[in-house]
Scaffold this motif. Structure first.
Motif, PDB file in Angstrom:
ATOM      1  N   THR A 174       0.813  -1.223   0.000  1.00  0.00           N
ATOM      2  CA  THR A 174       0.000   0.000   0.000  1.00  0.00           C
ATOM      3  C   THR A 174       0.842   1.267   0.000  1.00  0.00           C
ATOM      4  OG1 THR A 174      -0.218  -0.144   2.399  1.00  0.00           O
ATOM      5  CG2 THR A 174      -2.026  -1.048   1.095  1.00  0.00           C
ATOM      6  N   LYS A 175       2.127   1.124  -0.308  1.00  0.00           N
ATOM      7  CA  LYS A 175       3.047   2.260  -0.385  1.00  0.00           C
ATOM      8  C   LYS A 175       3.207   2.987   0.944  1.00  0.00           C
ATOM      9  CE  LYS A 175       2.051   2.874  -5.254  1.00  0.00           C
ATOM     10  NZ  LYS A 175       1.470   3.698  -6.265  1.00  0.00           N
ATOM     11  N   LEU A 176       3.143   2.205   2.032  1.00  0.00           N
ATOM     12  CA  LEU A 176       3.399   2.800   3.343  1.00  0.00           C
ATOM     13  C   LEU A 176       4.837   3.290   3.372  1.00  0.00           C
ATOM     14  CD1 LEU A 176       1.963   0.277   5.953  1.00  0.00           C
ATOM     15  CD2 LEU A 176       0.949   2.406   5.203  1.00  0.00           C
ATOM     16  N   CYS A 177       5.001   4.521   3.696  1.00  0.00           N
ATOM     17  CA  CYS A 177       6.329   5.077   3.939  1.00  0.00           C
ATOM     18  C   CYS A 177       6.327   5.545   5.390  1.00  0.00           C
ATOM     19  CB  CYS A 177       6.638   6.198   2.964  1.00  0.00           C
ATOM     20  SG  CYS A 177       6.850   5.611   1.270  1.00  0.00           S
ATOM     21  N   SER A 178       7.228   6.401   5.733  1.00  0.00           N
ATOM     22  CA  SER A 178       7.400   6.707   7.146  1.00  0.00           C
ATOM     23  C   SER A 178       6.172   7.312   7.814  1.00  0.00           C
ATOM     24  CB  SER A 178       8.625   7.575   7.368  1.00  0.00           C
ATOM     25  OG  SER A 178       8.541   8.757   6.612  1.00  0.00           O
ATOM     26  N   ALA A 179       5.554   8.337   7.225  1.00  0.00           N
ATOM     27  CA  ALA A 179       4.420   8.989   7.901  1.00  0.00           C
ATOM     28  C   ALA A 179       3.225   8.045   8.029  1.00  0.00           C
ATOM     29  CB  ALA A 179       4.012  10.263   7.172  1.00  0.00           C
ATOM     30  N   SER A 180       2.896   7.321   6.961  1.00  0.00           N
ATOM     31  CA  SER A 180       1.766   6.387   7.018  1.00  0.00           C
ATOM     32  C   SER A 180       2.031   5.271   8.019  1.00  0.00           C
ATOM     33  CB  SER A 180       1.506   5.767   5.643  1.00  0.00           C
ATOM     34  OG  SER A 180       1.069   6.727   4.721  1.00  0.00           O
ATOM     35  N   ALA A 181       3.252   4.763   8.027  1.00  0.00           N
ATOM     36  CA  ALA A 181       3.583   3.677   8.943  1.00  0.00           C
ATOM     37  C   ALA A 181       3.558   4.152  10.393  1.00  0.00           C
ATOM     38  CB  ALA A 181       4.935   3.086   8.581  1.00  0.00           C
ATOM     39  N   VAL A 182       3.934   5.403  10.638  1.00  0.00           N
ATOM     40  CA  VAL A 182       3.847   5.952  11.997  1.00  0.00           C
ATOM     41  C   VAL A 182       2.387   6.022  12.435  1.00  0.00           C
ATOM     42  CG1 VAL A 182       4.183   8.061  13.354  1.00  0.00           C
ATOM     43  CG2 VAL A 182       6.037   7.177  11.954  1.00  0.00           C
ATOM     44  N   VAL A 183       1.494   6.380  11.517  1.00  0.00           N
ATOM     45  CA  VAL A 183       0.056   6.392  11.819  1.00  0.00           C
ATOM     46  C   VAL A 183      -0.405   4.974  12.138  1.00  0.00           C
ATOM     47  CG1 VAL A 183      -2.245   6.736  10.828  1.00  0.00           C
ATOM     48  CG2 VAL A 183      -0.484   8.489  10.530  1.00  0.00           C
ATOM     49  N   VAL A 184      -0.004   4.005  11.316  1.00  0.00           N
ATOM     50  CA  VAL A 184      -0.380   2.609  11.566  1.00  0.00           C
ATOM     51  C   VAL A 184       0.105   2.188  12.949  1.00  0.00           C
ATOM     52  CG1 VAL A 184       0.037   0.211  10.863  1.00  0.00           C
ATOM     53  CG2 VAL A 184      -0.487   1.948   9.134  1.00  0.00           C
ATOM     54  N   ALA A 185       1.369   2.456  13.254  1.00  0.00           N
ATOM     55  CA  ALA A 185       1.924   2.072  14.559  1.00  0.00           C
ATOM     56  C   ALA A 185       1.156   2.726  15.700  1.00  0.00           C
ATOM     57  CB  ALA A 185       3.403   2.454  14.638  1.00  0.00           C
ATOM     58  N   GLY A 186       0.838   3.997  15.560  1.00  0.00           N
ATOM     59  CA  GLY A 186       0.134   4.710  16.621  1.00  0.00           C
ATOM     60  C   GLY A 186      -1.277   4.221  16.847  1.00  0.00           C
ATOM     61  N   VAL A 193       9.791   0.700  11.268  1.00  0.00           N
ATOM     62  CA  VAL A 193       9.570  -0.713  11.590  1.00  0.00           C
ATOM     63  C   VAL A 193       9.637  -0.913  13.097  1.00  0.00           C
ATOM     64  CG1 VAL A 193      10.562  -3.034  11.389  1.00  0.00           C
ATOM     65  CG2 VAL A 193      10.356  -1.584   9.365  1.00  0.00           C
ATOM     66  N   LYS A 194      10.621  -0.276  13.728  1.00  0.00           N
ATOM     67  CA  LYS A 194      10.758  -0.380  15.184  1.00  0.00           C
ATOM     68  C   LYS A 194       9.502   0.141  15.886  1.00  0.00           C
ATOM     69  CE  LYS A 194      13.586   1.016  19.066  1.00  0.00           C
ATOM     70  NZ  LYS A 194      14.595   1.883  19.589  1.00  0.00           N
ATOM     71  N   ALA A 195       8.942   1.252  15.387  1.00  0.00           N
ATOM     72  CA  ALA A 195       7.723   1.810  15.987  1.00  0.00           C
ATOM     73  C   ALA A 195       6.558   0.827  15.878  1.00  0.00           C
ATOM     74  CB  ALA A 195       7.367   3.140  15.334  1.00  0.00           C
ATOM     75  N   ILE A 196       6.429   0.165  14.736  1.00  0.00           N
ATOM     76  CA  ILE A 196       5.342  -0.807  14.558  1.00  0.00           C
ATOM     77  C   ILE A 196       5.559  -2.004  15.484  1.00  0.00           C
ATOM     78  CG2 ILE A 196       4.298  -2.449  12.944  1.00  0.00           C
ATOM     79  CD1 ILE A 196       4.660  -0.337  10.764  1.00  0.00           C
ATOM     80  N   VAL A 197       6.788  -2.500  15.534  1.00  0.00           N
ATOM     81  CA  VAL A 197       7.085  -3.642  16.409  1.00  0.00           C
ATOM     82  C   VAL A 197       6.804  -3.288  17.870  1.00  0.00           C
ATOM     83  CG1 VAL A 197       8.964  -5.110  17.290  1.00  0.00           C
ATOM     84  CG2 VAL A 197       8.729  -4.714  14.828  1.00  0.00           C
ATOM     85  N   GLU A 198       7.209  -2.104  18.296  1.00  0.00           N
ATOM     86  CA  GLU A 198       6.957  -1.679  19.674  1.00  0.00           C
ATOM     87  C   GLU A 198       5.466  -1.522  19.958  1.00  0.00           C
ATOM     88  OE1 GLU A 198       9.345   1.815  20.303  1.00  0.00           O
ATOM     89  OE2 GLU A 198      11.186   0.637  20.488  1.00  0.00           O
ATOM     90  N   ALA A 199       4.696  -1.087  18.951  1.00  0.00           N
ATOM     91  CA  ALA A 199       3.257  -0.901  19.144  1.00  0.00           C
ATOM     92  C   ALA A 199       2.544  -2.220  19.419  1.00  0.00           C
ATOM     93  CB  ALA A 199       2.645  -0.215  17.919  1.00  0.00           C
ATOM     94  N   VAL A 200       3.073  -3.311  18.878  1.00  0.00           N
ATOM     95  CA  VAL A 200       2.398  -4.602  19.040  1.00  0.00           C
ATOM     96  C   VAL A 200       3.114  -5.536  20.005  1.00  0.00           C
ATOM     97  CG1 VAL A 200       1.419  -4.435  16.725  1.00  0.00           C
ATOM     98  CG2 VAL A 200       3.519  -5.739  17.066  1.00  0.00           C
ATOM     99  N   GLN A 201       4.220  -5.099  20.563  1.00  0.00           N
ATOM    100  CA  GLN A 201       5.051  -6.009  21.348  1.00  0.00           C
ATOM    101  C   GLN A 201       4.337  -6.606  22.559  1.00  0.00           C
ATOM    102  OE1 GLN A 201       8.697  -4.026  22.219  1.00  0.00           O
ATOM    103  NE2 GLN A 201       8.375  -3.997  24.390  1.00  0.00           N
ATOM    104  N   ASP A 202       3.442  -5.890  23.198  1.00  0.00           N
ATOM    105  CA  ASP A 202       2.735  -6.434  24.360  1.00  0.00           C
ATOM    106  C   ASP A 202       1.359  -6.980  23.998  1.00  0.00           C
ATOM    107  OD1 ASP A 202       4.860  -5.810  26.031  1.00  0.00           O
ATOM    108  OD2 ASP A 202       4.093  -3.808  26.436  1.00  0.00           O
TER     109      ASP A 202
END
Length: 134
Positions: A77-89, A112-121
Motif C-alpha cells: 500500500t506504499k506505506l512510507c514513514s508517515a503512514s507507517a507511523v500512523v499505523v503504529a500509533g 519498523v521499530k515503531a510498529i514492532v513496539e506498538a504490538v510487542q505487548d
C-alpha cells in the motif's frame, strides 16, 4: 504544507466534527516534530475514518479497532514513514487485531521499530518485518 499549516490541520482535526476523510497525499510529509500530534488527533477523533498520506488510504476505524477486524492487509500500500507511523500509533490501541501484513512497503528501520513496539505487548502477528529489523 508548511509546519504551521500542519498545526492548523491538527487543530481542525481535534475540533471539527465534520471532518471525516483526509486526502493529504500531495501535502508533503508530516513534519517529524508533528507526527505524534497528528497520530494523537487521529486516535482521539470520533469522526475521521480515512486518511491518505503518501500511500493508499488508511482506514482509521479498522486500525483503531472501532470497526473490529482480526486481520489487516496493508501489503503493497506504499506505506512510507508517515503512514507507517500512523499505523503504529493506531494499532497500539486496537484490541481485536491479531494479524497485520505490512509486506512490500518502503519503511525505514525506525518506522519498523515503531510498529514492532506498538504490538510487542499484544498478540498481533506481523508479516513483512525482517528479523534484522526488530
Amino acid at each position: 504544507l508548511s509546519p504551521s499549516d500542519w498545526g492548523n490541520l491538527i487543530f481542525l482535526m481535534q475540533f471539527s466534527p465534520s471532518v471525516t476523510e483526509l486526502e493529504l497525499s500531495s501535502a508533503g510529509p508530516v513534519p517529524l516534530e508533528m507526527r505524534a500530534q497528528f497520530v494523537e488527533a487521529l486516535s482521539e477523533s470520533d469522526t475521521i475514518c480515512q486518511v491518505t498520506l503518501e500511500g493508499g488510504a488508511l482506514l482509521v476505524n479498522k486500525l483503531k479497532g472501532i470497526d473490529p477486524v482480526k486481520s489487516l492487509d496493508l501489503s503493497g500500500t506504499k506505506l512510507c514513514s508517515a503512514s507507517a507511523v500512523v499505523v503504529a500509533g493506531l494499532i497500539g490501541v486496537n484490541v481485536s487485531l491479531t494479524c497485520c501484513n505490512v509486506l512490500g512497503n518502503q519503511m525505514d528501520d525506525a518506522v519498523v521499530k515503531a510498529i514492532v513496539e506498538a504490538v510487542q505487548d499484544k498478540s498481533i502477528s506481523l508479516c513483512g518485518i525482517q528479523p534484522d529489523q526488530t
